[in-house]
Enzyme design. Sequence first.
Site, mmCIF file in Angstrom:
data_model
loop_
_atom_site.group_PDB
_atom_site.id
_atom_site.type_symbol
_atom_site.label_atom_id
_atom_site.label_comp_id
_atom_site.label_asym_id
_atom_site.label_seq_id
_atom_site.Cartn_x
_atom_site.Cartn_y
_atom_site.Cartn_z
ATOM 1 N N THR A 123 0.829 -1.210 0.000
ATOM 2 C CA THR A 123 0.000 0.000 0.000
ATOM 3 C C THR A 123 0.862 1.258 0.000
ATOM 4 O OG1 THR A 123 -1.415 1.321 1.470
ATOM 5 C CG2 THR A 123 -0.152 -0.397 2.515
ATOM 6 N N ASP A 124 0.304 2.344 -0.506
ATOM 7 C CA ASP A 124 1.053 3.606 -0.459
ATOM 8 C C ASP A 124 1.232 4.096 0.987
ATOM 9 O OD1 ASP A 124 -1.582 4.412 0.064
ATOM 10 O OD2 ASP A 124 -1.597 6.059 -1.390
ATOM 11 N N GLU A 125 0.461 3.513 1.917
ATOM 12 C CA GLU A 125 0.540 3.972 3.311
ATOM 13 C C GLU A 125 1.885 3.640 3.966
ATOM 14 O OE1 GLU A 125 -3.036 3.448 5.631
ATOM 15 O OE2 GLU A 125 -4.264 3.418 3.826
ATOM 16 N N TYR A 148 -1.280 -0.479 11.160
ATOM 17 C CA TYR A 148 -1.557 -1.172 9.889
ATOM 18 C C TYR A 148 -0.400 -0.942 8.907
ATOM 19 C CZ TYR A 148 -3.271 -1.429 5.045
ATOM 20 O OH TYR A 148 -3.375 -1.675 3.700
ATOM 21 N N LYS A 152 2.391 -3.572 7.137
ATOM 22 C CA LYS A 152 2.582 -3.733 5.693
ATOM 23 C C LYS A 152 4.032 -3.413 5.295
ATOM 24 C CE LYS A 152 -0.270 -4.585 3.018
ATOM 25 N NZ LYS A 152 -0.796 -5.898 2.533
HETATM 26 P P1 NAD Z 1 -10.159 -6.642 2.858
HETATM 27 O O1 NAD Z 1 -10.055 -6.397 4.319
HETATM 28 O O2 NAD Z 1 -11.434 -6.315 2.148
HETATM 29 O O3 NAD Z 1 -9.882 -8.190 2.553
HETATM 30 C C1 NAD Z 1 -8.862 -8.904 3.178
HETATM 31 C C2 NAD Z 1 -9.109 -10.393 2.909
HETATM 32 O O4 NAD Z 1 -8.014 -11.136 3.497
HETATM 33 C C3 NAD Z 1 -10.396 -10.928 3.545
HETATM 34 O O5 NAD Z 1 -11.083 -11.740 2.618
HETATM 35 C C4 NAD Z 1 -9.910 -11.753 4.723
HETATM 36 O O6 NAD Z 1 -10.781 -12.832 5.055
HETATM 37 C C5 NAD Z 1 -8.554 -12.242 4.220
HETATM 38 N N1 NAD Z 1 -7.601 -12.573 5.292
HETATM 39 C C6 NAD Z 1 -7.262 -11.813 6.360
HETATM 40 N N2 NAD Z 1 -6.372 -12.475 7.134
HETATM 41 C C7 NAD Z 1 -6.140 -13.663 6.521
HETATM 42 C C8 NAD Z 1 -5.319 -14.779 6.825
HETATM 43 N N3 NAD Z 1 -4.563 -14.801 7.934
HETATM 44 N N4 NAD Z 1 -5.292 -15.824 5.982
HETATM 45 C C9 NAD Z 1 -6.054 -15.818 4.856
HETATM 46 N N5 NAD Z 1 -6.886 -14.804 4.535
HETATM 47 C C10 NAD Z 1 -6.924 -13.737 5.353
HETATM 48 O O7 NAD Z 1 -8.935 -5.886 2.225
HETATM 49 P P2 NAD Z 1 -8.782 -5.157 0.817
HETATM 50 O O8 NAD Z 1 -9.178 -3.752 0.970
HETATM 51 O O9 NAD Z 1 -9.350 -5.991 -0.250
HETATM 52 O O10 NAD Z 1 -7.183 -5.160 0.702
HETATM 53 C C11 NAD Z 1 -6.515 -6.270 0.113
HETATM 54 C C12 NAD Z 1 -5.032 -6.028 0.133
HETATM 55 O O11 NAD Z 1 -4.737 -4.819 -0.557
HETATM 56 C C13 NAD Z 1 -4.448 -5.855 1.540
HETATM 57 O O12 NAD Z 1 -3.212 -6.502 1.575
HETATM 58 C C14 NAD Z 1 -4.300 -4.358 1.699
HETATM 59 O O13 NAD Z 1 -3.230 -4.053 2.563
HETATM 60 C C15 NAD Z 1 -3.983 -3.947 0.273
HETATM 61 N N6 NAD Z 1 -4.378 -2.585 -0.109
HETATM 62 C C16 NAD Z 1 -5.671 -2.158 0.057
HETATM 63 C C17 NAD Z 1 -6.028 -0.881 -0.361
HETATM 64 C C18 NAD Z 1 -7.439 -0.379 -0.222
HETATM 65 O O14 NAD Z 1 -7.698 0.793 -0.496
HETATM 66 N N7 NAD Z 1 -8.405 -1.211 0.146
HETATM 67 C C19 NAD Z 1 -5.066 -0.036 -0.933
HETATM 68 C C20 NAD Z 1 -3.754 -0.509 -1.097
HETATM 69 C C21 NAD Z 1 -3.433 -1.785 -0.686
HETATM 70 P P1 TYD Z 2 -10.179 4.758 5.229
HETATM 71 O O1 TYD Z 2 -11.236 4.401 4.243
HETATM 72 O O2 TYD Z 2 -10.211 4.111 6.573
HETATM 73 O O3 TYD Z 2 -8.787 4.518 4.499
HETATM 74 P P2 TYD Z 2 -7.276 4.914 4.985
HETATM 75 O O4 TYD Z 2 -7.303 5.385 6.371
HETATM 76 O O5 TYD Z 2 -6.576 3.618 4.854
HETATM 77 O O6 TYD Z 2 -6.842 5.962 4.014
HETATM 78 O O7 TYD Z 2 -10.215 6.335 5.459
HETATM 79 C C1 TYD Z 2 -10.048 7.232 4.376
HETATM 80 C C2 TYD Z 2 -10.039 8.630 4.944
HETATM 81 O O8 TYD Z 2 -11.326 8.918 5.497
HETATM 82 C C3 TYD Z 2 -9.062 8.820 6.092
HETATM 83 O O9 TYD Z 2 -8.510 10.133 6.017
HETATM 84 C C4 TYD Z 2 -9.922 8.696 7.331
HETATM 85 C C5 TYD Z 2 -11.252 9.251 6.878
HETATM 86 N N1 TYD Z 2 -12.436 8.682 7.533
HETATM 87 C C6 TYD Z 2 -13.395 9.523 8.107
HETATM 88 O O10 TYD Z 2 -13.246 10.752 8.094
HETATM 89 N N2 TYD Z 2 -14.482 8.973 8.710
HETATM 90 C C7 TYD Z 2 -14.677 7.622 8.750
HETATM 91 O O11 TYD Z 2 -15.690 7.154 9.330
HETATM 92 C C8 TYD Z 2 -13.707 6.762 8.136
HETATM 93 C C9 TYD Z 2 -13.869 5.271 8.171
HETATM 94 C C10 TYD Z 2 -12.599 7.343 7.523
#
Ligand code: NAD
Ligand code: TYD
Length: 335
Positions: A123-125, A148, A152
């Site tokens: 992730t970019d985080e 988190y 990562k």
């Molecule tokens: P999500 O929380 O929707 O899904 C995570 C999935 O992983 C779930 O299906 C969960 O059951 C499974 N999981 C968790 N722990 C596990 C384990 N120990 N063994 C097997 N399965 C397990 O997450 P997402 O938003 O789809 O993100 C997916 C990936 O992308 C993550 O690695 C996250 O760090 C990365 N990512 C997400 C975003 C975003 O904006 N959502 C951005 C950049 C990177």
């Molecule tokens: P989020 O979707 O949790 O993603 P991330 O923290 O990984 O970027 O949050 C996106 C942005 O929205 C972040 O600046 C936190 C803010 N936020 C709120 O203001 N209210 C909320 O209820 C949530 C869940 C997030």
Amino acid sequence: MRLFITGGAGFIGSNFIRHMLGAYPEYQLVNFDKLTYAGNLENLVDVAGNANYSFVKGDICDRAGVDQAIAGADAVVNFAAESHVDRSIERATEFIAANVSGTQILLDAARGAGVTRFVQISTDEVMGSCAEGEYFTETSPLRPNSPYAASKTAAEHFIRAAHVTFGLDVVTTRASNNYGPFQFPEKLIPLMISNALEDRKLPVYGDGLNTRDWLYVEDCCRAIDLVMHKGRSGEVYNIGSRAEKTNLEIVRTLLDLLGKPHSLISFVTDRLGHDRRYATDPSKIESELGWTPRETFESGIEKTVCWYTENSAWVERARSGGYREYYERMYGKRG
Ligand code: NAD
Ligand code: TYD
């Protein structure tokens, strides 16, 4: 090609599986997922019957289970993770287990199974908060600020170590904030849409001026597909769409699209350690791999609002945990 996809029942993973089955009908996909609160097999009902798709319930921290399911895989795509910053602030233990230990266990299992490509979904985080006017590149320092992001980042170090020490063919993606169908309604956009649909308050943290670069999930999946097939071994690729918005802009846009009043916005106590700005420079993936996003923010957010409006039953089951009954119905009797 046989793909071992972890975390495929989550938001990005389920969109990726759908994308890959459509784009490569000859590939075989194994979805290995623990089905935590965020893992929902309802996200994949439309492809569950595809002969080239199979689901294995398992934990990436369980080496024996991984070894069994990974056998014969050519490539691993590791989505499995605990993914919500607020939960990591409450309690980081599960983040270290899944995101760090789990990644290392997968790396070991992948080497053992002779996997030829390992794609780490980071992730970019990991780079922390970006100063105004700057953009993070793939060589920016890693400065994670939330538990988190720290987990990562730790995983990325183990990925790099596996490449340098054992010559494992790894590639890493660092996507910005994804949005789109099937995102669990704890994250900003689906939470705000579902609250607004029920005329509930929209809780905006702090002053609402934190910014994120919003990436439509299908664009992210196409980017991961490209990195998996064409990315250079050992390299990191940022994925971002240059669609920076403040959180307030996001919630106002959502309210306007839904025809709801801005008075639903409620400013609440800020998140601890809240990163002010995420902004990545996607030039590397654009120039090396020819990726560009297809959706503008305007088109992507409209699609997303439509999807959540039409799928309020999915949101309701995700919120209540009711989707677990689906698993019991489908798999409970299969032991
Ligand atoms: P999500 O929380 O929707 O899904 C995570 C999935 O992983 C779930 O299906 C969960 O059951 C499974 N999981 C968790 N722990 C596990 C384990 N120990 N063994 C097997 N399965 C397990 O997450 P997402 O938003 O789809 O993100 C997916 C990936 O992308 C993550 O690695 C996250 O760090 C990365 N990512 C997400 C975003 C975003 O904006 N959502 C951005 C950049 C990177
Ligand atoms: P989020 O979707 O949790 O993603 P991330 O923290 O990984 O970027 O949050 C996106 C942005 O929205 C972040 O600046 C936190 C803010 N936020 C709120 O203001 N209210 C909320 O209820 C949530 C869940 C997030």
